[in-house]
Design a protein around this motif. Structure first.
Motif, PDB file in Angstrom:
ATOM      1  N   LEU A  52       2.095  -1.127  -8.815  1.00 60.68           N
ATOM      2  CA  LEU A  52       1.991  -2.719  -8.967  1.00 60.68           C
ATOM      3  C   LEU A  52       0.322  -3.007  -8.843  1.00 60.68           C
ATOM      4  O   LEU A  52      -0.048  -4.203  -8.843  1.00 60.68           O
ATOM      5  N   GLY A  53      -0.425  -1.998  -8.371  1.00 62.21           N
ATOM      6  CA  GLY A  53      -1.756  -2.050  -8.633  1.00 62.21           C
ATOM      7  C   GLY A  53      -2.413  -2.599  -7.231  1.00 62.21           C
ATOM      8  O   GLY A  53      -3.806  -3.377  -7.632  1.00 62.21           O
ATOM      9  N   TYR A  54      -2.001  -2.864  -6.201  1.00 63.27           N
ATOM     10  CA  TYR A  54      -2.510  -3.259  -4.824  1.00 63.27           C
ATOM     11  C   TYR A  54      -3.465  -2.374  -4.385  1.00 63.27           C
ATOM     12  O   TYR A  54      -3.403  -1.032  -4.665  1.00 63.27           O
ATOM     13  N   GLN A  55      -4.380  -2.783  -3.778  1.00 63.32           N
ATOM     14  CA  GLN A  55      -5.494  -1.897  -3.023  1.00 63.32           C
ATOM     15  C   GLN A  55      -5.642  -2.626  -1.723  1.00 63.32           C
ATOM     16  O   GLN A  55      -5.490  -3.730  -1.198  1.00 63.32           O
ATOM     17  N   GLU A  56      -6.383  -1.566  -0.843  1.00 61.84           N
ATOM     18  CA  GLU A  56      -6.714  -1.982   0.662  1.00 61.84           C
ATOM     19  C   GLU A  56      -7.475  -3.473   0.684  1.00 61.84           C
ATOM     20  O   GLU A  56      -8.327  -3.410  -0.069  1.00 61.84           O
ATOM     21  N   LEU A 113       0.722  -1.194  -0.132  1.00 62.53           N
ATOM     22  CA  LEU A 113      -0.009  -0.029  -0.068  1.00 62.53           C
ATOM     23  C   LEU A 113       0.817   1.211   0.116  1.00 62.53           C
ATOM     24  O   LEU A 113       0.275   2.337   0.155  1.00 62.53           O
ATOM     25  N   GLN A 114       2.164   1.075  -0.091  1.00 63.80           N
ATOM     26  CA  GLN A 114       2.988   2.450  -0.225  1.00 63.80           C
ATOM     27  C   GLN A 114       2.824   2.956  -1.486  1.00 63.80           C
ATOM     28  O   GLN A 114       2.816   2.416  -2.472  1.00 63.80           O
ATOM     29  N   GLU A 115       3.013   4.288  -1.519  1.00 61.73           N
ATOM     30  CA  GLU A 115       2.685   5.032  -2.718  1.00 61.73           C
ATOM     31  C   GLU A 115       3.876   4.785  -3.758  1.00 61.73           C
ATOM     32  O   GLU A 115       3.481   4.685  -4.920  1.00 61.73           O
ATOM     33  N   TYR A 163      -4.141  -7.903   1.225  1.00 59.39           N
ATOM     34  CA  TYR A 163      -3.388  -8.461   2.400  1.00 59.39           C
ATOM     35  C   TYR A 163      -3.880  -8.059   3.806  1.00 59.39           C
ATOM     36  O   TYR A 163      -3.175  -7.379   4.286  1.00 59.39           O
ATOM     37  N   PRO A 164      -4.970  -8.738   4.113  1.00 58.87           N
ATOM     38  CA  PRO A 164      -5.725  -8.103   5.366  1.00 58.87           C
ATOM     39  C   PRO A 164      -4.793  -8.605   6.420  1.00 58.87           C
ATOM     40  O   PRO A 164      -4.987  -7.708   7.532  1.00 58.87           O
ATOM     41  N   GLN A 165      -4.151  -9.808   6.499  1.00 60.11           N
ATOM     42  CA  GLN A 165      -3.283  -9.824   7.932  1.00 60.11           C
ATOM     43  C   GLN A 165      -2.371  -8.840   8.095  1.00 60.11           C
ATOM     44  O   GLN A 165      -2.162  -8.095   9.094  1.00 60.11           O
ATOM     45  N   ALA A 166      -1.688  -8.473   6.848  1.00 61.62           N
ATOM     46  CA  ALA A 166      -0.596  -7.221   7.065  1.00 61.62           C
ATOM     47  C   ALA A 166      -1.001  -6.080   7.358  1.00 61.62           C
ATOM     48  O   ALA A 166      -0.527  -5.172   8.162  1.00 61.62           O
ATOM     49  N   GLU A 167      -2.235  -6.011   6.651  1.00 60.69           N
ATOM     50  CA  GLU A 167      -3.175  -4.534   7.089  1.00 60.69           C
ATOM     51  C   GLU A 167      -3.433  -4.483   8.453  1.00 60.69           C
ATOM     52  O   GLU A 167      -3.429  -3.408   8.980  1.00 60.69           O
ATOM     53  N   THR A 168      -3.711  -5.620   9.089  1.00 62.37           N
ATOM     54  CA  THR A 168      -4.199  -5.447  10.699  1.00 62.37           C
ATOM     55  C   THR A 168      -3.061  -5.426  11.307  1.00 62.37           C
ATOM     56  O   THR A 168      -3.378  -4.530  12.311  1.00 62.37           O
ATOM     57  N   TYR A 169      -1.943  -5.995  11.082  1.00 59.76           N
ATOM     58  CA  TYR A 169      -0.869  -5.746  11.839  1.00 59.76           C
ATOM     59  C   TYR A 169      -0.351  -4.355  11.732  1.00 59.76           C
ATOM     60  O   TYR A 169       0.108  -3.584  12.628  1.00 59.76           O
TER      61      TYR A 169
END
Ligand SMILES: *Cc1c(COP(=O)(O)O)cnc(C)c1O
Length: 369
Positions: free
Chosen positions: A322-326, A315-317, A329-335
């Protein structure tokens, strides 16, 4: 009581006479790059870890970049990396023009070995586990998958000098181990530094060339290299750091044990260590749903904390391309939303540890949660 997140001066003071003797030895030697100090550190570090070769480089980021380059990884290739890591692990891949393929972490904050295989494609060229926060990954399972698919492993050991999995040091399980000697790391220089470990003589030679313009003999360039060397001053400092590595790791482990025993607050989840994994506690990560509120509350009580890391790499600018969105990767986002790192460093006074425990235990939670 004021509790800073880390105090390098306290660590320096513990070994000041040794550091100063070593620094003066180098200053007086008249030789500052690629000399005896580096050779001695490389030998000592390889010996300590149980690796055949060590190659010192300018920093941990370069160690990762050069490791993948030495393996011939570049444009069109994929490298498997955890979704929750410091950006440097991922930059090591993209600096070579390769593509990161993220794997979610397990409950130990490390790459979940059961999710690695499904990330492998015909383009996969390496697996890059990160021993995050100082805890060894499940290397047996990761090595088994790597062997099955004939893939090299590049370990990011930047936070885990001296950590073991089933008694074997991280950095020696894979094909190449990459270390950062940034001052705050478990083995830190007094400036930038990095190192690579390998048992493969061809890779060791390639790495020696890559760090020095592409050759080991002056003005003979066999490959396109760059300039990334561990200087003599840092190499001398690191010889001392290496002698005290176990002691420093034990000091932080002692603090971690006090936190694990003493912290008891329903708003907070404590870190877990996998059976067989040694943890050298570079970071002491706790989880809290109201993390930002907890951090502000601790700051009001003069306890300084950090988040490792508030935004996951996908999610880094810089990686928008690379085209990812929130939600990808929910586990990484939760951490990233919940993680908070408590102060833990060599020289941290015992009364400050006690104060952190008492204050964290007194945290009432957010009123309107
Ligand atoms: C610190 C760190 C790096 C980069 O090391 P530098 O020496 O700062 O370049 C790479 N990976 C991880 C996991 C790190 O913590």
């Amino acid at each position: 009581m004021r509790v800073v997140f880390a105090d390098l001066k306290r660590q320096y003071d513990s070994y000041a006479p040794e550091y100063e003797e070593a620094a003066l030895r180098v200053l007086h030697s008249g030789w500052y790059i690629l000399g005896n100090e580096l050779r001695e550190f490389e030998e000592a570090f390889a010996d300590f870890m149980g690796a055949k070769y060590c190659v010192g480089v300018g920093n941990g980021q370069d160690a990762l970049i050069l490791a993948l380059r030495a393996l011939g990884i570049g444009v069109g290739d994929e490298v498997i990396v955890p979704s929750n890591t410091y950006i440097a692990s991922v930059l090591g891949i993209t600096e070579n023009g390769a593509t990161p393929v993220f794997v979610e972490p397990d409950c130990f904050y490390n790459m979940d070995p059961t999710k690695v295989e499904e990330a492998i494609t015909p383009r996969t060229r390496a697996i890059l586990p990160v021993h995050l926060y100082g805890q060894a990954c499940q290397m047996e399972a990761i090595c088994q998958i790597a062997r099955k698919h004939d893939l090299p492993i590049v370990e990011d050991c930047a936070q885990a000098h001296g950590a073991t999995f089933h008694g074997t040091y991280v950095g020696t399980w894979g094909t190449i181990g990459c270390f950062s000697m940034y001052p705050t790391k478990p083995l830190g220089a007094l400036g930038d530094g990095g190192a690579l470990l390998t048992d493969d003589p061809d890779l060791a030679l390639r790495l020696q060339m890559l760090r020095n313009y592409g050759g080991v003999k002056k003005y003979i360039n066999q490959i396109e290299g760059r300039n990334s060397r561990l200087d003599e001053l840092q190499a001398a400092i690191l010889q001392i750091g290496l002698r005290h590595l176990d002691e420093g790791n034990a000091y932080r482990s002692h603090i971690a044990e006090a936190y694990l025993r003493g912290i008891c607050n329903p708003h907070i989840r404590l870190p877990k260590t996998r059976k067989g994994s040694c943890n050298v506690w570079h970071i002491f990560p706790i989880l809290c749903r109201t993390r930002d509120h907890l951090q502000a509350w601790l700051l009001e009580h003069e306890i300084y904390t950090l988040c490792h890391y508030p935004i996951p790499p996908h999610l880094q600018e810089c990686y928008r391309r690379l085209g990812y969105q929130e939600g990808d990767y929910p586990q990484a986002e939760t951490y990233a939303r919940q993680e908070l790192s408590l102060p833990i460093y060599v020289g941290m006074p015992e009364e400050e540890v006690t104060y952190v425990i008492e204050t964290v235990n007194a945290y009432p939670g957010e009123a309107n949660e």
